[in-house]
Design a protein around this motif. Structure first.
Motif, mmCIF file in Angstrom:
data_model
loop_
_atom_site.group_PDB
_atom_site.id
_atom_site.type_symbol
_atom_site.label_atom_id
_atom_site.label_comp_id
_atom_site.label_asym_id
_atom_site.label_seq_id
_atom_site.Cartn_x
_atom_site.Cartn_y
_atom_site.Cartn_z
ATOM 1 N N VAL A 226 -18.414 -33.001 -4.926
ATOM 2 C CA VAL A 226 -16.998 -32.730 -4.701
ATOM 3 C C VAL A 226 -16.271 -34.043 -4.443
ATOM 4 O O VAL A 226 -16.471 -34.670 -3.396
ATOM 5 C CB VAL A 226 -16.780 -31.799 -3.489
ATOM 6 N N PRO A 227 -15.445 -34.483 -5.380
ATOM 7 C CA PRO A 227 -14.599 -35.643 -5.117
ATOM 8 C C PRO A 227 -13.235 -35.193 -4.590
ATOM 9 O O PRO A 227 -12.759 -34.100 -4.901
ATOM 10 C CB PRO A 227 -14.466 -36.282 -6.506
ATOM 11 N N GLY A 228 -12.632 -36.040 -3.791
ATOM 12 C CA GLY A 228 -11.297 -35.744 -3.285
ATOM 13 C C GLY A 228 -10.940 -36.720 -2.194
ATOM 14 O O GLY A 228 -11.775 -37.535 -1.766
ATOM 15 N N THR A 229 -9.712 -36.677 -1.737
ATOM 16 C CA THR A 229 -9.368 -37.488 -0.572
ATOM 17 C C THR A 229 -10.163 -36.962 0.618
ATOM 18 O O THR A 229 -10.613 -35.811 0.635
ATOM 19 C CB THR A 229 -7.877 -37.409 -0.258
ATOM 20 N N ALA A 230 -10.330 -37.801 1.624
ATOM 21 C CA ALA A 230 -11.053 -37.365 2.824
ATOM 22 C C ALA A 230 -10.363 -36.157 3.447
ATOM 23 O O ALA A 230 -11.030 -35.220 3.915
ATOM 24 C CB ALA A 230 -11.148 -38.516 3.825
ATOM 25 N N SER A 231 -9.044 -36.144 3.444
ATOM 26 C CA SER A 231 -8.313 -34.998 3.988
ATOM 27 C C SER A 231 -8.626 -33.740 3.205
ATOM 28 O O SER A 231 -8.882 -32.671 3.788
ATOM 29 C CB SER A 231 -6.803 -35.273 3.964
ATOM 30 N N GLU A 232 -8.629 -33.835 1.880
ATOM 31 C CA GLU A 232 -8.948 -32.660 1.055
ATOM 32 C C GLU A 232 -10.362 -32.165 1.326
ATOM 33 O O GLU A 232 -10.601 -30.949 1.392
ATOM 34 C CB GLU A 232 -8.781 -33.013 -0.430
ATOM 35 N N LEU A 233 -11.301 -33.070 1.496
ATOM 36 C CA LEU A 233 -12.684 -32.671 1.748
ATOM 37 C C LEU A 233 -12.807 -31.932 3.075
ATOM 38 O O LEU A 233 -13.494 -30.915 3.167
ATOM 39 C CB LEU A 233 -13.603 -33.892 1.724
ATOM 40 N N VAL A 234 -12.149 -32.447 4.108
ATOM 41 C CA VAL A 234 -12.197 -31.763 5.406
ATOM 42 C C VAL A 234 -11.557 -30.382 5.316
ATOM 43 O O VAL A 234 -12.113 -29.382 5.794
ATOM 44 C CB VAL A 234 -11.507 -32.605 6.499
ATOM 45 N N LEU A 235 -10.393 -30.306 4.702
ATOM 46 C CA LEU A 235 -9.714 -29.015 4.587
ATOM 47 C C LEU A 235 -10.519 -28.041 3.729
ATOM 48 O O LEU A 235 -10.507 -26.829 3.976
ATOM 49 C CB LEU A 235 -8.311 -29.212 4.028
ATOM 50 N N PHE A 236 -11.246 -28.546 2.750
ATOM 51 C CA PHE A 236 -12.093 -27.695 1.919
ATOM 52 C C PHE A 236 -13.262 -27.139 2.722
ATOM 53 O O PHE A 236 -13.530 -25.928 2.694
ATOM 54 C CB PHE A 236 -12.598 -28.479 0.708
ATOM 55 N N PRO A 242 -8.526 -23.959 -1.254
ATOM 56 C CA PRO A 242 -9.521 -23.319 -2.108
ATOM 57 C C PRO A 242 -10.283 -24.315 -2.974
ATOM 58 O O PRO A 242 -9.827 -25.433 -3.228
ATOM 59 C CB PRO A 242 -8.661 -22.388 -2.977
ATOM 60 N N ALA A 243 -11.443 -23.861 -3.440
ATOM 61 C CA ALA A 243 -12.282 -24.726 -4.278
ATOM 62 C C ALA A 243 -11.566 -25.142 -5.548
ATOM 63 O O ALA A 243 -11.755 -26.261 -6.037
ATOM 64 C CB ALA A 243 -13.590 -24.006 -4.612
ATOM 65 N N ASP A 244 -10.720 -24.256 -6.088
ATOM 66 C CA ASP A 244 -10.082 -24.588 -7.362
ATOM 67 C C ASP A 244 -8.980 -25.636 -7.222
ATOM 68 O O ASP A 244 -8.383 -26.048 -8.213
ATOM 69 C CB ASP A 244 -9.551 -23.333 -8.066
ATOM 70 N N SER A 245 -8.721 -26.088 -5.992
ATOM 71 C CA SER A 245 -7.775 -27.187 -5.814
ATOM 72 C C SER A 245 -8.468 -28.544 -5.943
ATOM 73 O O SER A 245 -7.813 -29.584 -5.909
ATOM 74 C CB SER A 245 -7.087 -27.083 -4.450
ATOM 75 N N LEU A 246 -9.793 -28.524 -6.085
ATOM 76 C CA LEU A 246 -10.581 -29.742 -6.231
ATOM 77 C C LEU A 246 -11.326 -29.710 -7.559
ATOM 78 O O LEU A 246 -11.561 -28.640 -8.132
ATOM 79 C CB LEU A 246 -11.588 -29.871 -5.084
ATOM 80 N N GLN A 247 -11.717 -30.869 -8.041
ATOM 81 C CA GLN A 247 -12.454 -30.979 -9.295
ATOM 82 C C GLN A 247 -13.949 -30.979 -8.994
ATOM 83 O O GLN A 247 -14.626 -32.006 -9.071
ATOM 84 C CB GLN A 247 -12.038 -32.251 -10.045
ATOM 85 N N ILE A 248 -14.480 -29.812 -8.653
ATOM 86 C CA ILE A 248 -15.896 -29.699 -8.310
ATOM 87 C C ILE A 248 -16.746 -29.903 -9.557
ATOM 88 O O ILE A 248 -16.465 -29.345 -10.615
ATOM 89 C CB ILE A 248 -16.184 -28.335 -7.664
ATOM 90 N N GLU A 249 -17.780 -30.712 -9.415
ATOM 91 C CA GLU A 249 -18.670 -31.032 -10.534
ATOM 92 C C GLU A 249 -20.042 -30.432 -10.262
ATOM 93 O O GLU A 249 -20.605 -30.611 -9.192
ATOM 94 C CB GLU A 249 -18.765 -32.552 -10.687
ATOM 95 N N GLY A 250 -20.589 -29.710 -11.236
ATOM 96 C CA GLY A 250 -21.883 -29.087 -11.061
ATOM 97 C C GLY A 250 -21.760 -27.604 -10.770
ATOM 98 O O GLY A 250 -20.782 -26.952 -11.156
ATOM 99 N N ASP A 251 -22.730 -27.066 -10.065
ATOM 100 C CA ASP A 251 -22.806 -25.633 -9.796
ATOM 101 C C ASP A 251 -21.998 -25.273 -8.556
ATOM 102 O O ASP A 251 -22.512 -25.303 -7.432
ATOM 103 C CB ASP A 251 -24.275 -25.230 -9.625
ATOM 104 N N ALA A 252 -20.745 -24.891 -8.750
ATOM 105 C CA ALA A 252 -19.875 -24.560 -7.621
ATOM 106 C C ALA A 252 -20.376 -23.345 -6.852
ATOM 107 O O ALA A 252 -20.059 -23.167 -5.669
ATOM 108 C CB ALA A 252 -18.450 -24.317 -8.112
ATOM 109 N N GLY A 253 -21.177 -22.488 -7.526
ATOM 110 C CA GLY A 253 -21.713 -21.311 -6.853
ATOM 111 C C GLY A 253 -22.644 -21.653 -5.702
ATOM 112 O O GLY A 253 -22.883 -20.805 -4.822
#
Length: 265
Positions: A226-236, A242-253
């Motif tokens: 999961v890449p993102g700003t540190a703030s986005e990662l904490v809020l995630f 939600p997960a779809d606000s980030l560019q998750i790479e790999g198996d999001a499940g």
């Protein structure tokens, strides 16, 4: 480069986030607004949770390392009148900060996190209290229509604090061993590994830097990142965005499995 904040900085940032929380409460047209990120609560309920929680942790810290979780004996109830509520919140924060200053970072303290990567110390309590205030300040801000990203230094420490305190366990992962990578755009990365020995996190090299030996090899190679700003990662990780606000790479499940996991220790 470490992202762990010093004890005086933790205390300063708790005070700053508490001030920002009160500012959001002060600006609200009504204390009965529903909190979108905590839909079972109104803004007043959130403020009550903040004040009562900080007073309880102040009492727990003050009780010393041999004591269990303490209640704030004789504490006044959260007042409904706004100015009185703001003063009560400020007093709640000051009680916590006073207790932490008196105890210092290295004294033992009751904690709920057991066999985690965070120690049962007042310093670790301060670290977690900062993240509680930061995330709930975001809750208050989004309630009044003015959400702000978490400050970078708070959020960078918050990713690691969450992984070390809220996820780490010695309970066996019941699925195929894997790993979750978190990459903050500010240049810090962490890997959460889950397997038969439980869950443990470590700092890893950020993408595009010199790799850590064997970090991407073996059975515990990352199944999702999961890449993102540190703030986005904490809020995630705190389920604020939600997960779809980030560019998750790999198996999001895999995140569904992680959230559903209730390890026995």
């Amino acid at each position: 480069m470490t992202t762990t904040l010093t004890f005086p900085v933790l205390l300063r940032l708790i005070d700053e986030r508490s001030t920002a929380f009160r500012a959001a409460v002060a600006s609200a047209p009504s204390l009965d607004l529903q909190v979108p990120t905590c839909p079972e609560w109104t803004l007043f309920d959130l403020a009550q949770h903040i004040g009562e929680g900080r007073r309880a942790w102040a009492a727990t810290v003050a009780a010393g390392p041999a004591s269990a979780k303490s209640a704030a004996e004789g504490a006044p109830a959260a007042p409904r009148e706004r100015e009185a509520l703001l003063a009560w919140l400020a007093e709640s924060t000051e009680q916590l900060l006073d207790a932490l200053r008196e105890a210092g970072p290295d004294r033992g303290c009751w904690t709920w996190w057991g066999a985690s990567q965070s120690p049962p110390t007042c310093g670790a309590v301060a670290r977690h209290q900062l993240q509680q205030m930061a995330v709930h300040t975001y809750d208050a801000q989004i309630t009044v229509g003015a959400p702000e990203p978490l400050p970078v230094e708070v959020a960078l420490d918050g990713v690691e604090e969450f992984l070390f305190t809220c996820v780490a366990t010695t309970g066996a992962w019941p699925h195929k061993p894997t790993a979750f990578d978190f990459h903050a755009t500010e240049g810090h990365s962490w890997r959460l590994t889950v397997d038969g020995d439980g869950a443990r996190s470590t700092r890893i090299s950020a993408p595009g830097t010199t790799p850590v030996a064997a970090v991407d090899e073996g059975p515990n190679a990352a199944g999702v990142s999961v890449p993102g700003t540190a703030s986005e990662l904490v809020l995630f990780v705190y389920d604020r965005i939600p997960a779809d606000s980030l560019q998750i790479e790999g198996d999001a499940g895999l995140f569904d499995l992680l959230r559903a996991w209730e390890p026995e220790e």
